[in-house]
Design a protein around this motif. Structure first.
Motif, mmCIF file in Angstrom:
data_model
loop_
_atom_site.group_PDB
_atom_site.id
_atom_site.type_symbol
_atom_site.label_atom_id
_atom_site.label_comp_id
_atom_site.label_asym_id
_atom_site.label_seq_id
_atom_site.Cartn_x
_atom_site.Cartn_y
_atom_site.Cartn_z
ATOM 1 N N PHE A 1 37.458 42.198 39.734
ATOM 2 C CA PHE A 1 38.889 41.940 39.893
ATOM 3 C C PHE A 1 39.201 40.562 40.450
ATOM 4 O O PHE A 1 40.339 40.091 40.310
ATOM 5 C CB PHE A 1 39.549 43.063 40.682
ATOM 6 N N ALA A 2 38.220 39.911 41.034
ATOM 7 C CA ALA A 2 38.433 38.504 41.380
ATOM 8 C C ALA A 2 38.680 37.708 40.107
ATOM 9 O O ALA A 2 39.594 36.866 40.044
ATOM 10 C CB ALA A 2 37.215 37.954 42.133
ATOM 11 N N GLY A 3 37.907 37.993 39.064
ATOM 12 C CA GLY A 3 38.105 37.336 37.779
ATOM 13 C C GLY A 3 39.366 37.793 37.079
ATOM 14 O O GLY A 3 40.088 36.994 36.474
ATOM 15 N N VAL A 4 39.640 39.098 37.150
ATOM 16 C CA VAL A 4 40.832 39.642 36.515
ATOM 17 C C VAL A 4 42.093 39.029 37.103
ATOM 18 O O VAL A 4 42.991 38.558 36.388
ATOM 19 C CB VAL A 4 40.875 41.177 36.653
ATOM 20 N N GLU A 5 42.176 38.998 38.431
ATOM 21 C CA GLU A 5 43.383 38.485 39.075
ATOM 22 C C GLU A 5 43.540 36.987 38.872
ATOM 23 O O GLU A 5 44.669 36.481 38.761
ATOM 24 C CB GLU A 5 43.372 38.848 40.551
ATOM 25 N N ALA B 1 30.707 35.788 25.177
ATOM 26 C CA ALA B 1 31.228 34.531 24.628
ATOM 27 C C ALA B 1 31.537 34.681 23.145
ATOM 28 O O ALA B 1 32.537 34.138 22.644
ATOM 29 C CB ALA B 1 30.227 33.403 24.855
ATOM 30 N N ALA B 2 30.692 35.438 22.435
ATOM 31 C CA ALA B 2 30.930 35.675 21.013
ATOM 32 C C ALA B 2 32.203 36.501 20.809
ATOM 33 O O ALA B 2 32.963 36.256 19.856
ATOM 34 C CB ALA B 2 29.730 36.373 20.393
ATOM 35 N N THR B 3 32.436 37.471 21.677
ATOM 36 C CA THR B 3 33.656 38.266 21.587
ATOM 37 C C THR B 3 34.884 37.389 21.772
ATOM 38 O O THR B 3 35.840 37.452 20.997
ATOM 39 C CB THR B 3 33.659 39.383 22.654
ATOM 40 N N VAL B 4 34.856 36.569 22.818
ATOM 41 C CA VAL B 4 35.985 35.675 23.095
ATOM 42 C C VAL B 4 36.202 34.706 21.938
ATOM 43 O O VAL B 4 37.335 34.485 21.486
ATOM 44 C CB VAL B 4 35.755 34.904 24.414
ATOM 45 N N ALA B 5 35.116 34.119 21.436
ATOM 46 C CA ALA B 5 35.226 33.141 20.348
ATOM 47 C C ALA B 5 35.828 33.773 19.093
ATOM 48 O O ALA B 5 36.671 33.163 18.422
ATOM 49 C CB ALA B 5 33.859 32.543 20.043
ATOM 50 N N ALA B 6 35.397 34.994 18.772
ATOM 51 C CA ALA B 6 35.925 35.674 17.587
ATOM 52 C C ALA B 6 37.412 35.958 17.737
ATOM 53 O O ALA B 6 38.189 35.803 16.788
ATOM 54 C CB ALA B 6 35.166 36.972 17.349
ATOM 55 N N ALA C 1 46.459 39.985 25.073
ATOM 56 C CA ALA C 1 45.486 39.081 25.667
ATOM 57 C C ALA C 1 44.417 39.957 26.316
ATOM 58 O O ALA C 1 44.752 40.922 27.018
ATOM 59 C CB ALA C 1 46.148 38.187 26.714
ATOM 60 N N VAL C 2 43.152 39.638 26.089
ATOM 61 C CA VAL C 2 42.080 40.558 26.469
ATOM 62 C C VAL C 2 41.136 39.925 27.491
ATOM 63 O O VAL C 2 40.643 38.808 27.288
ATOM 64 C CB VAL C 2 41.273 41.012 25.239
ATOM 65 N N ILE C 3 40.887 40.662 28.560
ATOM 66 C CA ILE C 3 39.865 40.297 29.538
ATOM 67 C C ILE C 3 38.594 41.010 29.125
ATOM 68 O O ILE C 3 38.517 42.237 29.137
ATOM 69 C CB ILE C 3 40.284 40.703 30.957
ATOM 70 N N VAL C 4 37.610 40.223 28.720
ATOM 71 C CA VAL C 4 36.355 40.729 28.174
ATOM 72 C C VAL C 4 35.339 40.828 29.310
ATOM 73 O O VAL C 4 34.769 39.834 29.748
ATOM 74 C CB VAL C 4 35.834 39.793 27.068
ATOM 75 N N HIS C 5 35.125 42.042 29.814
ATOM 76 C CA HIS C 5 34.127 42.208 30.875
ATOM 77 C C HIS C 5 32.737 42.336 30.280
ATOM 78 O O HIS C 5 32.541 42.918 29.212
ATOM 79 C CB HIS C 5 34.416 43.468 31.705
ATOM 80 N N TYR C 6 31.759 41.789 30.995
ATOM 81 C CA TYR C 6 30.354 41.985 30.628
ATOM 82 C C TYR C 6 29.527 42.039 31.898
ATOM 83 O O TYR C 6 29.945 41.563 32.968
ATOM 84 C CB TYR C 6 29.859 40.862 29.711
ATOM 85 N N GLY C 7 28.333 42.641 31.773
ATOM 86 C CA GLY C 7 27.429 42.735 32.913
ATOM 87 C C GLY C 7 26.344 41.691 32.878
ATOM 88 O O GLY C 7 26.159 40.929 33.830
ATOM 89 N N THR C 8 25.595 41.637 31.773
ATOM 90 C CA THR C 8 24.482 40.698 31.670
ATOM 91 C C THR C 8 24.507 39.870 30.394
ATOM 92 O O THR C 8 23.882 38.813 30.340
ATOM 93 C CB THR C 8 23.137 41.449 31.734
ATOM 94 N N VAL D 1 39.436 36.026 27.661
ATOM 95 C CA VAL D 1 38.611 35.371 28.668
ATOM 96 C C VAL D 1 37.491 36.333 29.041
ATOM 97 O O VAL D 1 37.684 37.557 29.031
ATOM 98 C CB VAL D 1 39.439 34.993 29.913
ATOM 99 N N ALA D 2 36.318 35.809 29.345
ATOM 100 C CA ALA D 2 35.182 36.643 29.756
ATOM 101 C C ALA D 2 35.078 36.667 31.271
ATOM 102 O O ALA D 2 35.252 35.633 31.935
ATOM 103 C CB ALA D 2 33.894 36.118 29.143
ATOM 104 N N VAL D 3 34.786 37.848 31.825
ATOM 105 C CA VAL D 3 34.613 38.023 33.269
ATOM 106 C C VAL D 3 33.345 38.828 33.496
ATOM 107 O O VAL D 3 33.163 39.897 32.910
ATOM 108 C CB VAL D 3 35.819 38.746 33.897
ATOM 109 N N ARG D 4 32.475 38.325 34.360
ATOM 110 C CA ARG D 4 31.194 38.987 34.612
ATOM 111 C C ARG D 4 31.240 39.818 35.891
ATOM 112 O O ARG D 4 31.759 39.377 36.918
ATOM 113 C CB ARG D 4 30.070 37.965 34.733
ATOM 114 N N ALA D 5 30.680 41.020 35.826
ATOM 115 C CA ALA D 5 30.459 41.858 37.003
ATOM 116 C C ALA D 5 29.416 42.896 36.643
ATOM 117 O O ALA D 5 29.529 43.554 35.601
ATOM 118 C CB ALA D 5 31.740 42.540 37.461
ATOM 119 N N ARG D 6 28.403 43.059 37.462
ATOM 120 C CA ARG D 6 27.334 44.021 37.201
ATOM 121 C C ARG D 6 27.753 45.380 37.745
ATOM 122 O O ARG D 6 27.675 45.623 38.961
ATOM 123 C CB ARG D 6 26.025 43.544 37.850
#
Length: 254
Positions: free
Chosen positions: A75-79, A45-50, A32-39, A59-64
């Motif tokens: 890590f708020a999203g990760v946890e 979303a394309a990564t998660v959908a694929a 199961a993969v946590i997909v981090h992105y910045g912007t 799941v996608a988690v955003r952090a700059r």
């Protein structure tokens, strides 16, 4: 193909390029993969959908990265996603690109390179340690720039040298928990995002002529190495930098 069923992986910078392909490869192996992105929310979303279309979980988690609150935001999203489960694999892939050589790179660009490429991976690992299962994997993407004297990438190469040193040191520190820590050093790797760079007249031919395996790399060439290091087959490999460049600039080709 390694079996990562039941494990959870965090891949930073997974909205495109090597990170996106790595996330998909780990998911194909069962993680199961946590997909981090910045912007790039669309890319994430394309990564998660694929991954989901292929039957995986993500799941996608955003952090700059580079911002003062980057690690806590991440890590708020990760946890939240883990919900008490352990984290098994951390792939530090996100990085700021080269900003030029000495006399070209500004102080602001230099500071950002180190904030994204060194500070963020360091504190991501630090924050992940209490979540990381014994026998876990930490993999950081470096670069062949650390073994090449390229004046246009001095500051960038410095950041990658730092994370290679971090990986060796942490490997020694965390080995008692069965956690392996390694780095992967890609060379010239063509992705959809950087394809225009390689379209410059003669550049792809020049690089290919300097590569032992006689072609440009693709993101899957790097992702497969990361997947190996994440697998049980790599349980006895730690503190290493694996060159995934196809033999770029090994010496004269005659």
């Amino acid at each position: 193909m390694g079996d990562l069923t039941g494990r959870t992986a965090l891949v930073t910078g997974a909205s495109r390029g090597i990170g996106q392909t790595t996330a998909a490869r780990l998911a194909a192996d069962g993680a199961a993969v946590i997909v981090h992105y910045g912007t790039d929310a669309e890319g994430a979303a394309a990564t998660v959908a694929a991954i989901e279309r292929a039957g995986g979980s993500a799941v996608a988690v955003r952090a700059r990265l580079g911002a003062e609150d980057d690690v806590e935001t991440l890590f708020a999203g990760v946890e939240a996603y883990l919900a008490g489960r352990p984290l098994d694999i951390v792939v530090n892939n996100a990085a700021a690109p080269p900003a030029g050589g000495m006399g070209v790179t500004t102080r602001e660009e230099f500071d950002r390179l180190f904030a994204v490429n060194v500070r963020a991976p360091y504190f991501i690992v630090e924050r992940a340690l209490h979540l990381l299962a014994d026998g876990g994997r930490i993999i950081t993407i470096s670069s062949v720039a650390t073994r090449m004297a390229n004046p246009s990438q001095t500051s960038f190469a410095m950041t990658k040298g730092a994370v290679e040193t971090m990986s060796r040191t942490l490997a020694n520190e965390l080995g008692a928990r069965g956690i392996t820590v390694n780095a992967v050093a890609p060379g010239a790797t063509r992705t959809p995002a950087n394809a225009p760079v390689f379209d410059a007249p003669g550049l792809a031919d020049l690089i290919t002529a300097s590569t032992a395996l006689d072609r440009l790399g693709g993101p899957e060439d790097v992702a497969d190495v990361v997947a190996f290091l994440a697998s049980d087959e790599a349980r006895w490999v730690t503190g290493q930098v694996l060159d995934a460049s196809g033999g770029l600039f090994l010496g004269p080709r005659v």
